[in-house]
Design a protein around this motif. Structure first.
Motif, PDB file in Angstrom:
ATOM      1  N   CYS A 129       0.873  -1.258  -0.124  1.00 54.64           N
ATOM      2  CA  CYS A 129       0.036   0.093   0.003  1.00 54.64           C
ATOM      3  C   CYS A 129       0.799   1.091   0.146  1.00 54.64           C
ATOM      4  O   CYS A 129       0.590   2.483  -0.200  1.00 54.64           O
ATOM      5  N   HIS A 174       3.621   3.319  -1.554  1.00 57.34           N
ATOM      6  CA  HIS A 174       4.341   3.873  -2.965  1.00 57.34           C
ATOM      7  C   HIS A 174       5.001   5.236  -2.723  1.00 57.34           C
ATOM      8  O   HIS A 174       4.669   6.053  -1.811  1.00 57.34           O
ATOM      9  N   HIS A 234      -1.554   3.161  -1.993  1.00 54.94           N
ATOM     10  CA  HIS A 234      -2.278   2.567  -2.944  1.00 54.94           C
ATOM     11  C   HIS A 234      -3.232   1.654  -2.097  1.00 54.94           C
ATOM     12  O   HIS A 234      -2.982   0.638  -1.768  1.00 54.94           O
TER      13      HIS A 234
END
Length: 371
Positions: free
Chosen positions: A48, A50, A55
């Motif tokens: 998740c 990044h 994300h």
């Protein structure tokens, strides 16, 4: 808009430095989840986090009947990945998408809540994202080897961070919020997501031709062949040919060692403290060039040569510590072990996947994503 450049200038002017733990009200790893298919307790994991932000399509879920004994995440928390080659060091600022769910980080993600009277989360996140900071994290605060690497939590809390004055911080955050967030931000993450789970084939299997460069002798009249040096390399994988020397090299060697379009040029000797030997650049010229004897030409077969280059380029960015271990030092220069280097795996990808990634990279504005 060169947001990163603005930040670098800001923190260089900062006279105050503090430890990471002293600028944070809370800093800790998350839970060990009891996974279920769906739940109101949403787990933020490394996939998740990044470079271009969170994300949340990659979230997992924790059994809501098992009490969460650690703090839940709040908007403005800085999330820092703590484990894994290629994922360790990735960071972003968390934004809570819903009040209906409870969001928690797992044990591989460090959540940092800053004292906002001292440092704003966007400023800390930007500092952690800088290439120099990432290099420091890998150099001083990581334990393990190959893919089993982890941030030493007790050590990284002692890392010092520059603290600009609040007026400059607020001005930077305002600029950051207005900046055009290119969809091509975070190529490092995109490459991992596209190809991280693929099987791979050693570089050596794709080599059609490979040879070291030539230096020849001094060219007094300027009529010799143009020779690329490592000083012509940029860290973005491109050549800077504004200052190219010419050298006198015998015709037989010129014919044998002229570089072809889309060859990869590898730095086999050189390197610095921050950038170990092993950088690569893509040759995209139509004119005649050779490269010097500190470099190696890699010419590929059975694969798009640009995809092979990008694979090696991102491998280097994500695995500098391991690449450094491939080098041996003589008289202050790092020399790359070519046998080890040629064992690097290139992710197996279909022609369509190769073409897609090449198209994305060639359209990107490198100044907006490259760290």
């Amino acid at each position: 808009m060169r947001v990163q450049s603005q930040f670098i200038e800001m923190y260089r002017r900062a006279h105050k430095e503090m430890t990471l733990e002293s600028v944070c009200t809370i800093m800790g790893k998350g839970i060990t989840p009891k996974y279920v298919d769906s739940s109101s307790v949403v787990v933020i994991n490394q996939a998740c986090v990044h470079w271009d932000g969170q994300h949340l399509e990659n979230v997992k879920y924790h059994n809501k009947n098992v009490p969460v004994k650690k703090r839940t995440l709040e908007t403005g928390d800085v999330l820092l990945n703590a484990t894994g080659n290629g994922t360790l060091g990735r960071c972003c600022v968390f934004s809570c998408p819903s009040d209906e769910n409870q969001y928690v980080n797992d044990g591989h993600v460090i959540a940092i809540s800053t004292d906002r009277s001292v440092i704003l989360p966007e400023v800390l996140n930007s500092y952690l994202s800088l290439s120099d900071t990432q290099a420091e994290i890998y150099r001083q605060y990581v334990t393990g080897s190959t893919n089993q690497i982890d941030i030493v939590f007790t050590d990284i809390k002692k890392m010092t961070v520059p603290v600009p004055n609040m007026r400059e911080q607020l001005q930077f955050v305002s600029t950051l919020q207005q900046a055009d967030k290119s969809k091509f931000v975070g190529f490092k993450s995109q490459f991992i997501e596209m190809f991280g789970n693929h099987s791979s084939t050693p570089v050596s299997d794709y080599i059609a031709d490979s040879y070291p460069g030539e230096w020849g002798v001094e060219d007094k009249d300027g009529s010799g062949v143009k020779v690329i040096r490592t000083t012509n390399f940029t860290n973005a994988g491109k050549l800077d040919l504004t200052d190219v020397v010419t050298r006198s090299i015998i015709e037989k060697k010129v014919k044998r060692k002229t570089i072809k379009k889309f060859d990869t040029i590898l730095e086999r000797s050189g390197g610095t403290a921050e950038n170990p030997v092993g950088r690569v650049v893509l040759f995209e010229e139509d004119d005649q060039y050779l490269c010097n004897n500190f470099t190696q030409v890699l010419r590929f077969k059975d694969i798009d040569p640009r995809y092979a280059f990008y694979s090696l380029f991102y491998y280097y960015q994500m695995n500098k510590t391991y690449v450094r271990s491939m080098g041996s030092k003589t008289t202050g220069i790092q020399n790359l072990d070519m046998n080890k280097y040629l064992e690097i795996g290139i992710p197996n990808a279909s022609d369509d996947e190769q073409s897609l990634f090449i198209a994305i990279t060639e359209q990107a504005d490198k100044s907006k994503y490259y760290n």
